[in-house]
Design an enzyme around this catalytic site. Structure first.
Site, PDB file in Angstrom:
ATOM      1  N   THR A  29       0.831  -1.219   0.000  1.00 48.63           N
ATOM      2  CA  THR A  29       0.000   0.000   0.000  1.00 48.63           C
ATOM      3  C   THR A  29       0.860   1.263   0.000  1.00 48.63           C
ATOM      4  OG1 THR A  29      -1.757  -1.169   1.124  1.00 48.63           O
ATOM      5  CG2 THR A  29      -1.866   1.214   1.211  1.00 48.63           C
ATOM      6  N   ARG A  33       1.241   4.642  -2.661  1.00 49.63           N
ATOM      7  CA  ARG A  33       1.275   6.073  -2.292  1.00 49.63           C
ATOM      8  C   ARG A  33       2.564   6.724  -2.811  1.00 49.63           C
ATOM      9  NH1 ARG A  33      -3.236   4.505  -1.148  1.00 49.63           N
ATOM     10  NH2 ARG A  33      -4.017   4.089   0.952  1.00 49.63           N
ATOM     11  N   GLU A 178     -12.301  -2.620  13.368  1.00 49.74           N
ATOM     12  CA  GLU A 178     -12.589  -1.851  12.143  1.00 49.74           C
ATOM     13  C   GLU A 178     -13.385  -2.675  11.131  1.00 49.74           C
ATOM     14  OE1 GLU A 178      -9.142  -0.328  10.045  1.00 49.74           O
ATOM     15  OE2 GLU A 178     -10.374   0.668   8.567  1.00 49.74           O
ATOM     16  N   LYS A 220     -13.699   1.532  14.890  1.00 49.07           N
ATOM     17  CA  LYS A 220     -13.256   2.333  13.729  1.00 49.07           C
ATOM     18  C   LYS A 220     -14.162   2.023  12.545  1.00 49.07           C
ATOM     19  CE  LYS A 220      -9.236   3.259  10.824  1.00 49.07           C
ATOM     20  NZ  LYS A 220      -7.812   3.548  10.825  1.00 49.07           N
ATOM     21  N   SER A 262     -11.087   7.336   6.925  1.00 48.05           N
ATOM     22  CA  SER A 262     -11.498   8.309   5.900  1.00 48.05           C
ATOM     23  C   SER A 262     -11.927   7.627   4.609  1.00 48.05           C
ATOM     24  CB  SER A 262     -10.410   9.359   5.658  1.00 48.05           C
ATOM     25  OG  SER A 262      -9.201   8.792   5.240  1.00 48.05           O
ATOM     26  N   SER A 290      -9.403   8.372  12.856  1.00 50.39           N
ATOM     27  CA  SER A 290      -8.226   7.509  12.717  1.00 50.39           C
ATOM     28  C   SER A 290      -7.942   7.476  11.222  1.00 50.39           C
ATOM     29  CB  SER A 290      -8.524   6.108  13.256  1.00 50.39           C
ATOM     30  OG  SER A 290      -7.428   5.251  13.002  1.00 50.39           O
ATOM     31  N   GLY A 292      -5.997   7.748   7.618  1.00 46.23           N
ATOM     32  CA  GLY A 292      -4.768   7.468   6.895  1.00 46.23           C
ATOM     33  C   GLY A 292      -4.612   8.499   5.799  1.00 46.23           C
TER      34      GLY A 292
HETATM   35  P1  13P Z   1      -8.035   5.684   5.500  1.00 45.58           P
HETATM   36  O1  13P Z   1      -8.347   6.819   6.452  1.00 45.58           O
HETATM   37  O2  13P Z   1      -7.129   6.086   4.381  1.00 45.58           O
HETATM   38  O3  13P Z   1      -9.264   4.954   5.076  1.00 45.58           O
HETATM   39  O4  13P Z   1      -7.150   4.651   6.325  1.00 45.58           O
HETATM   40  C1  13P Z   1      -7.533   4.322   7.597  1.00 45.58           C
HETATM   41  C2  13P Z   1      -7.163   2.924   7.884  1.00 45.58           C
HETATM   42  O5  13P Z   1      -6.400   2.664   8.772  1.00 45.58           O
HETATM   43  C3  13P Z   1      -7.792   1.860   7.067  1.00 45.58           C
HETATM   44  O6  13P Z   1      -7.553   0.625   7.668  1.00 45.58           O
END
Ligand code: 13P
Length: 342
Positions: A29, A33, A178, A220, A262, A290, A292
């Site tokens: 991942t 990026r 999550e 989450k 997000s 939380s 990313g």
């Molecule tokens: P995002 O905020 O980019 O969705 O990432 C958060 C995350 O930790 C996904 O597991």
């Protein structure tokens, strides 16, 4: 399991104005990026990038925790300070992603299951030694027109989350649970609310059956939002109302905090949505972030892998953390975006 410690760590992560930086991208991942800024992904470039984030001045006011990836938890600053020790010394709690990614759920085409339960008890013991006080496990739920997610797909995923959460608490580590309903597809906001409701209802039944202590965990979730390919996008207030309605129905008040992912929203949208939800508070739990991508996209854009852009990138990171800190108390305004980058 030390119940008081679990509770106090969970509460500290979502203390006033604070949320989490998700910096736990797996190597594939983070490569994606870095590809976007034409930077080669190597152990050293990943280390340099994470050092840039973790040494940004002032972010400790807005970050209660940072989620790390296995490799990152074992890395140090250029001066030899382990990242976990650096974060702890700044009052930011280090956490660790412990799932091992998703695979196709056998005999259920189009659905995913998260792997990583085998050997998890032993890995958690090691992560604790390395300084991690909380963990993360991401389950992915996709939506299509009718049949997906299936009842079995939801069950298999929430069962995995509950087994992970129980193992974490046994080890004295706060689990971040999550269940991500993806926003990549064409569904409308109503369908997202329907699926998110089903997932959360079953998740808490399963967590309870596994004796997971709600006071010692964080949730989450995704926000309730239209899929990115849906022609009818919901407004900020509609997203905030639907998300809070859904969570108030299905998330017990004993859970200390909700820390949203997000999920592909722009940095501004993610902050705006969080702000709107906090404006309509108080809620039974802390309503926090939380993020990313929504915290890091502007940082990567400013950095471009260049040593002489570090200061600019750290400025962008601090600005994003501060704006989300303001959104924690419902005091953010889109007009602040301009002054944040000037
Ligand atoms: P995002 O905020 O980019 O969705 O990432 C958060 C995350 O930790 C996904 O597991």
């Amino acid at each position: 399991m030390n119940i008081d410690e679990l509770k106090s760590v969970a509460r500290a992560i979502v203390a006033e104005q604070k949320g989490i930086l998700a910096a736990d991208e797996s190597n594939p991942t983070i490569k994606k990026r870095f590809d976007a800024i034409k930077l080669a992904s190597s152990e050293e470039s990943r280390r340099r990038y994470r050092e840039l984030l973790f040494t940004t001045e002032g972010v400790e006011r807005y970050l209660g925790g940072v989620i790390l990836y296995d490799e990152t938890l074992r890395q140090s600053t250029a001066d030899g300070i382990p990242f976990a020790a650096l974060l702890s010394s700044r009052g930011i709690i280090p956490g660790i992603k412990v799932d091992q990614g998703t695979k196709t759920l056998a005999l259920h085409p189009g659905e995913k299951i998260t792997e990583g339960l085998d050997g998890l008890r032993e890995r958690l013991a090691e992560y604790k030694q390395l300084g991690a006080k909380f963990a993360k496990w991401r389950a992915v739920i996709e939506i299509d027109d009718r049949d997906i997610p299936s009842a079995y797909g939801i069950h298999a995923n929430v069962h995995g989350l509950a087994r992970y959460a129980a193992l974490c608490q046994e080890a004295g580590i706060v689990p971040i649970v999550e269940p991500e309903v993806l926003m990549d597809d064409a569904h409308d906001i109503e369908r997202c609310e329907e699926v998110t409701s089903q997932v959360l209802a079953q998740l808490f039944t399963e967590l309870d059956a596994h004796h997971v202590l709600f006071e010692g965990m964080l949730l989450k979730p995704n926000m309730v939002i239209a899929g990115m390919k849906c022609a009818q996008q919901a407004g900020v207030r509609q997203v905030a109302e639907a998300t809070m309605r859904c969570l108030r129905r299905y998330v017990p008040a004993a859970v200390p905090g909700i820390v949203f992912l997000s999920g592909g929203q722009s940095a501004q949208d993610a902050t705006d949505h969080l702000n709107e939800m906090n404006k309509s508070g108080p809620h039974p739990w802390q309503v926090s972030f939380s993020y990313g991508r929504a915290l890091q996209a502007p940082v990567l854009a400013a950095w471009q892998g260049q040593e002489n852009h570090v200061e600019q990138a750290q400025k962008a990171f601090f600005a994003r953390c501060r704006l989300n800190g303001l959104a924690r108390t419902g005091t953010y305004d889109r007009a602040m975006e301009k002054e944040a980058v000037d």
